[in-house]
Design an enzyme around this catalytic site. Structure first.
Site, PDB file in Angstrom:
ATOM      1  N   GLN A 189      -5.546  -1.935  -7.239  1.00  0.00           N
ATOM      2  CA  GLN A 189      -6.214  -1.089  -6.258  1.00  0.00           C
ATOM      3  C   GLN A 189      -6.947   0.039  -6.970  1.00  0.00           C
ATOM      4  O   GLN A 189      -6.418   0.632  -7.911  1.00  0.00           O
ATOM      5  CB  GLN A 189      -5.195  -0.485  -5.292  1.00  0.00           C
ATOM      6  CG  GLN A 189      -5.757   0.489  -4.273  1.00  0.00           C
ATOM      7  CD  GLN A 189      -4.662   1.352  -3.655  1.00  0.00           C
ATOM      8  OE1 GLN A 189      -4.214   2.315  -4.247  1.00  0.00           O
ATOM      9  NE2 GLN A 189      -4.226   0.961  -2.470  1.00  0.00           N
ATOM     10  N   SER A 218      -7.825   4.832  -0.325  1.00  0.00           N
ATOM     11  CA  SER A 218      -7.964   3.540  -0.990  1.00  0.00           C
ATOM     12  C   SER A 218      -9.409   3.065  -0.877  1.00  0.00           C
ATOM     13  O   SER A 218      -9.999   3.136   0.205  1.00  0.00           O
ATOM     14  CB  SER A 218      -7.042   2.495  -0.353  1.00  0.00           C
ATOM     15  OG  SER A 218      -5.689   2.894  -0.431  1.00  0.00           O
ATOM     16  N   ASP A 236       0.816  -1.218   0.000  1.00  0.00           N
ATOM     17  CA  ASP A 236       0.000   0.000   0.000  1.00  0.00           C
ATOM     18  C   ASP A 236       0.848   1.265   0.000  1.00  0.00           C
ATOM     19  O   ASP A 236       0.314   2.361  -0.091  1.00  0.00           O
ATOM     20  CB  ASP A 236      -0.937  -0.004   1.213  1.00  0.00           C
ATOM     21  CG  ASP A 236      -2.162   0.877   1.008  1.00  0.00           C
ATOM     22  OD1 ASP A 236      -2.602   1.027  -0.140  1.00  0.00           O
ATOM     23  OD2 ASP A 236      -2.682   1.414   1.997  1.00  0.00           O
TER      24      ASP A 236
END
Length: 285
Positions: A277, A227, A203
């Site tokens: 993502q 996110s 991430d």
């Protein structure tokens, strides 16, 4: 193992509260909310604590609410299926009784099969490349004072961007970037630890890829960035305490959202994991 890496391993281990319930502490990395990678790594570990003899091959999660980094997170695991080869787990993360994250994870017994992969792209090696932490410390006087300490303390993951970005004044670029990363010290041989730390590290930096063509970053005035979901596929064995190349791109941004993708390769060019993502990149007027 260094102190900061020990703290990360402990953060991901979780406290057992019941047969299928676990609790994890939170850390403050200087972001407004809890770091998404922390939730990814802890949720995967919660699933691992209910599976025996199988390794994760994929996880798909949705971030439902912002997490508070001053509060612990409770993880509830639901056993969806246990087959001869695959086991499926649903993991719900809660704070103050509200769901902040939901994940489906799949675990597989080892087996052999067909093999192919994309070739590793050309990339400058990690040698001689400044780490993000070195750069932040060099220019720390330009970092806003309220987050300066969190942005310049020792970290368990070393990240070396091949073409660094000035987040305070980003230039316009094509939506591609590459980072080398690794844990700062040797880790135990447990594959679950390596996968959970990779989930944690996946991430870092990925979301910003979709903002490169627009010359903005998460630190730009008026930007609301978060996110929305995160998926990881584990292809092959790896060690996260050795250098991994994170090769990222963003095929599309539209309607306040940006899609980010990444492939991770080890030093030998073996593709070990893939990540995807979608993020909220809303610019407030």
């Amino acid at each position: 193992m260094t102190e900061v890496l020990e703290q990360l391993v402990e953060l991901l281990q979780l406290e057992t509260m019941g047969e299928l319930t676990f609790r994890g502490d939170s850390e403050n990395l200087g972001f407004p909310n809890v770091f998404g990678g922390q939730v990814l790594g802890q949720a995967l570990m919660a699933g691992y604590k209910t599976v025996d003899g199988k390794e994760a091959h994929s996880m798909h999660g949705y971030f439902l609410r912002p997490g508070n980094h001053s509060l612990p997170i409770d993880y509830e695991v639901q056993v969806v299926r246990d087959g001869a080869t695959f086991s499926t787990r649903r993991v719900i993360a809660r704070q103050s009784g509200k769901e902040i994250f939901a994940m489906i994870g799949s675990f597989q017994s080892p087996e052999e099969g067909f093999e192919h992969q994309f070739e590793m792209p050309d990339a400058h090696g990690p040698e001689g490349v400044y780490s993000e932490l070195e750069t932040r410390r060099k220019f720390k006087e330009f970092i806003p004072e309220k987050v300066r300490e969190q942005y310049t303390v020792d970290r368990p993951i070393e990240i070396r961007p091949i073409e660094p970005i000035n987040y305070l004044s980003p230039d316009i670029r094509e939506p591609y970037k590459q980072n080398w990363f690794r844990a700062v010290a040797a880790l135990p041989d447990d594959p679950a630890i390596h996968q959970c730390i990779l989930a944690y590290a996946s991430d870092f930096g990925l979301l910003g890829t979709c903002m490169l063509p627009h010359g903005v970053s998460f630190m730009a005035r008026g930007m609301q960035v978060a996110s929305l979901d995160h998926a990881i596929w584990f292809h092959r064995d790896f060690r996260v305490d050795d250098w991994l190349l994170y090769d990222m791109d963003s095929p599309s941004s539209s309607r306040g959202r940006g899609l980010n993708r990444g492939n991770m390769y080890n030093r030998d060019g073996v593709l070990v994991a893939s990540i995807c993502q979608e993020a909220l990149i809303r610019q407030r007027k």
